[in-house]
Scaffold this motif. Structure first.
Motif, PDB file in Angstrom:
ATOM      1  N   VAL A 113      54.084  52.332  44.078  1.00 42.60           N
ATOM      2  CA  VAL A 113      55.748  51.849  44.929  1.00 42.60           C
ATOM      3  C   VAL A 113      56.214  53.073  43.682  1.00 42.60           C
ATOM      4  O   VAL A 113      57.176  54.564  44.523  1.00 42.60           O
ATOM      5  N   LEU A 114      56.706  53.130  42.546  1.00 46.33           N
ATOM      6  CA  LEU A 114      57.562  54.384  42.009  1.00 46.33           C
ATOM      7  C   LEU A 114      57.196  55.836  42.204  1.00 46.33           C
ATOM      8  O   LEU A 114      57.762  56.294  42.895  1.00 46.33           O
ATOM      9  N   TYR A 115      55.836  56.243  42.496  1.00 44.88           N
ATOM     10  CA  TYR A 115      55.604  57.634  42.991  1.00 44.88           C
ATOM     11  C   TYR A 115      55.856  57.887  44.365  1.00 44.88           C
ATOM     12  O   TYR A 115      56.588  58.988  43.985  1.00 44.88           O
ATOM     13  N   TRP A 116      55.895  57.123  44.934  1.00 45.95           N
ATOM     14  CA  TRP A 116      55.983  56.666  46.359  1.00 45.95           C
ATOM     15  C   TRP A 116      57.944  57.090  46.989  1.00 45.95           C
ATOM     16  O   TRP A 116      58.015  57.962  47.089  1.00 45.95           O
ATOM     17  N   ALA A 117      58.481  56.686  45.812  1.00 49.36           N
ATOM     18  CA  ALA A 117      60.199  56.316  45.809  1.00 49.36           C
ATOM     19  C   ALA A 117      60.617  57.577  45.100  1.00 49.36           C
ATOM     20  O   ALA A 117      61.737  57.776  45.956  1.00 49.36           O
ATOM     21  N   GLN A 118      60.186  58.001  43.981  1.00 49.57           N
ATOM     22  CA  GLN A 118      60.502  59.320  43.495  1.00 49.57           C
ATOM     23  C   GLN A 118      60.578  60.458  44.668  1.00 49.57           C
ATOM     24  O   GLN A 118      61.617  60.632  45.137  1.00 49.57           O
ATOM     25  N   GLU A 119      58.886  60.255  45.157  1.00 51.05           N
ATOM     26  CA  GLU A 119      59.465  61.136  46.810  1.00 51.05           C
ATOM     27  C   GLU A 119      59.848  61.109  47.474  1.00 51.05           C
ATOM     28  O   GLU A 119      61.497  62.122  48.032  1.00 51.05           O
ATOM     29  N   TYR A 120      60.497  60.031  47.938  1.00 50.31           N
ATOM     30  CA  TYR A 120      61.434  59.954  48.679  1.00 50.31           C
ATOM     31  C   TYR A 120      62.880  59.952  48.284  1.00 50.31           C
ATOM     32  O   TYR A 120      63.385  60.968  49.386  1.00 50.31           O
ATOM     33  N   TYR A 121      63.290  59.357  46.776  1.00 53.63           N
ATOM     34  CA  TYR A 121      64.577  59.756  46.320  1.00 53.63           C
ATOM     35  C   TYR A 121      64.630  61.184  46.274  1.00 53.63           C
ATOM     36  O   TYR A 121      66.249  62.054  45.868  1.00 53.63           O
ATOM     37  N   CYS A 122      63.918  62.466  45.631  1.00 52.42           N
ATOM     38  CA  CYS A 122      64.098  63.461  45.392  1.00 52.42           C
ATOM     39  C   CYS A 122      63.779  64.110  46.888  1.00 52.42           C
ATOM     40  O   CYS A 122      63.609  65.731  46.729  1.00 52.42           O
ATOM     41  N   GLY A 123      63.464  63.558  47.292  1.00 52.41           N
ATOM     42  CA  GLY A 123      64.005  64.570  48.813  1.00 52.41           C
ATOM     43  C   GLY A 123      62.052  65.037  49.254  1.00 52.41           C
ATOM     44  O   GLY A 123      62.109  66.453  49.355  1.00 52.41           O
ATOM     45  N   GLY A 124      61.621  64.372  49.175  1.00 55.42           N
ATOM     46  CA  GLY A 124      60.280  65.137  48.952  1.00 55.42           C
ATOM     47  C   GLY A 124      59.713  66.598  48.317  1.00 55.42           C
ATOM     48  O   GLY A 124      59.283  67.502  48.537  1.00 55.42           O
ATOM     49  N   CYS A 125      60.122  66.384  46.751  1.00 54.96           N
ATOM     50  CA  CYS A 125      61.015  67.915  45.767  1.00 54.96           C
ATOM     51  C   CYS A 125      59.026  68.000  45.498  1.00 54.96           C
ATOM     52  O   CYS A 125      58.560  69.018  45.201  1.00 54.96           O
ATOM     53  N   ALA A 126      58.318  66.845  45.687  1.00 60.17           N
ATOM     54  CA  ALA A 126      56.583  67.075  44.473  1.00 60.17           C
ATOM     55  C   ALA A 126      55.621  67.526  46.159  1.00 60.17           C
ATOM     56  O   ALA A 126      54.582  68.414  45.926  1.00 60.17           O
ATOM     57  N   VAL A 127      56.419  67.014  47.732  1.00 58.35           N
ATOM     58  CA  VAL A 127      54.941  67.096  48.457  1.00 58.35           C
ATOM     59  C   VAL A 127      56.033  67.409  50.017  1.00 58.35           C
ATOM     60  O   VAL A 127      54.624  67.892  50.899  1.00 58.35           O
ATOM     61  N   GLY A 128      57.233  67.317  50.336  1.00 56.72           N
ATOM     62  CA  GLY A 128      57.717  67.622  51.113  1.00 56.72           C
ATOM     63  C   GLY A 128      57.842  69.230  51.661  1.00 56.72           C
ATOM     64  O   GLY A 128      57.233  69.315  52.834  1.00 56.72           O
ATOM     65  N   HIS A 129      57.089  70.000  50.923  1.00 55.17           N
ATOM     66  CA  HIS A 129      56.376  71.340  51.618  1.00 55.17           C
ATOM     67  C   HIS A 129      55.380  71.485  52.630  1.00 55.17           C
ATOM     68  O   HIS A 129      55.054  72.717  53.191  1.00 55.17           O
ATOM     69  N   ASN A 130      54.542  70.251  52.653  1.00 54.42           N
ATOM     70  CA  ASN A 130      53.789  70.602  53.177  1.00 54.42           C
ATOM     71  C   ASN A 130      53.438  69.873  54.756  1.00 54.42           C
ATOM     72  O   ASN A 130      54.527  69.438  55.326  1.00 54.42           O
ATOM     73  N   ALA A 131      53.137  70.978  55.446  1.00 50.70           N
ATOM     74  CA  ALA A 131      52.758  70.572  56.782  1.00 50.70           C
ATOM     75  C   ALA A 131      52.252  69.191  56.635  1.00 50.70           C
ATOM     76  O   ALA A 131      51.413  68.549  56.145  1.00 50.70           O
ATOM     77  N   TRP A 132      52.948  68.398  58.112  1.00 49.62           N
ATOM     78  CA  TRP A 132      52.776  66.477  58.817  1.00 49.62           C
ATOM     79  C   TRP A 132      51.571  66.919  57.957  1.00 49.62           C
ATOM     80  O   TRP A 132      51.001  65.355  57.344  1.00 49.62           O
ATOM     81  N   GLY A 133      50.429  67.683  59.194  1.00 48.29           N
ATOM     82  CA  GLY A 133      48.629  67.312  58.557  1.00 48.29           C
ATOM     83  C   GLY A 133      48.627  67.219  57.107  1.00 48.29           C
ATOM     84  O   GLY A 133      47.770  65.888  57.178  1.00 48.29           O
ATOM     85  N   THR A 134      48.364  68.325  57.164  1.00 42.37           N
ATOM     86  CA  THR A 134      48.044  67.833  55.443  1.00 42.37           C
ATOM     87  C   THR A 134      48.710  67.084  54.303  1.00 42.37           C
ATOM     88  O   THR A 134      48.223  66.440  53.990  1.00 42.37           O
ATOM     89  N   LEU A 135      49.996  66.524  54.875  1.00 43.93           N
ATOM     90  CA  LEU A 135      50.623  65.986  53.763  1.00 43.93           C
ATOM     91  C   LEU A 135      49.925  64.140  54.128  1.00 43.93           C
ATOM     92  O   LEU A 135      49.201  63.801  53.234  1.00 43.93           O
TER      93      LEU A 135
END
Length: 181
Positions: A113-135
């Motif tokens: 949950v922390l890992y997912w919340a980190q992505e949410y609160y940092c605006g997808g800083c580690a995975v937000g660059h991916n196309a939806w299908g890849t993500l």
């Protein structure tokens, strides 16, 4: 009294142990495990994943981001507890085994949950660059499993623990009131 066990929980704990070990050794041996490293052949699929999730990639390594190895260390602690549960439940039949399994699954769930919340609160800083299908294919599905199964395990083992506590409480009340049955 034998410990109540569940095949699906035991299988999850046993099948995920080598996956977690493989993942942690990738993280602890970076950059040698990464694309271009002499040990990359062992972790060939991470050639894709290090570009999907920057936490596993070069950016994180170059920034000396400690989260990758910190979460890997906790993964190893959780897996040790998972395997301890399997031993304590199936070999020792120790009545405290469900508490060990519950604690391990709670740790895994909380960290995920922390890992997912980190992505949410940092605006997808580690995975937000991916196309939806890849993500979806490379991040949501695999990481989602680490939400679903630990949630189910905490629910099941938590229910068993509550049942045991309730039975013990009733026993104590009966004994205190002088009733034998």
């Amino acid at each position: 009294m034998a410990v109540k066990t569940y095949t699906w929980i035991t299988l999850w704990f046993l099948l995920t142990a080598p996956v977690v070990l493989w993942d942690a050794t990738y993280c602890f041996t970076r950059p040698r495990s990464m694309v271009g490293g002499d040990l990359h052949w062992i972790w060939e699929p991470y050639g894709i994943y290090q570009d999907v999730d920057y936490v596993y990639g070069l950016k994180s390594l170059e920034e000396n981001n400690g989260f990758t190895n910190a979460q890997s260390l906790l993964n190893l602690v959780e897996t040790s507890l998972n395997l301890a549960y399997v031993y304590l439940a199936h070999v020792s039949s120790w009545s405290g085994a469900p508490l060990v399994g519950f604690a391990a699954a709670t740790m895994t769930l909380s960290k995920t949950v922390l890992y997912w919340a980190q992505e949410y609160y940092c605006g997808g800083c580690a995975v937000g660059h991916n196309a939806w299908g890849t993500l979806f294919l490379y991040w949501v599905i695999p990481n989602g499993l680490w939400l679903v199964f630990p949630s189910m395990i905490t629910w099941r083992l938590g229910g068993d623990i509550m049942g045991s506590l309730s039975a013990a409480s009733q026993s104590v009340r009966k004994a205190a009131s002088g009733k034998t049955q």
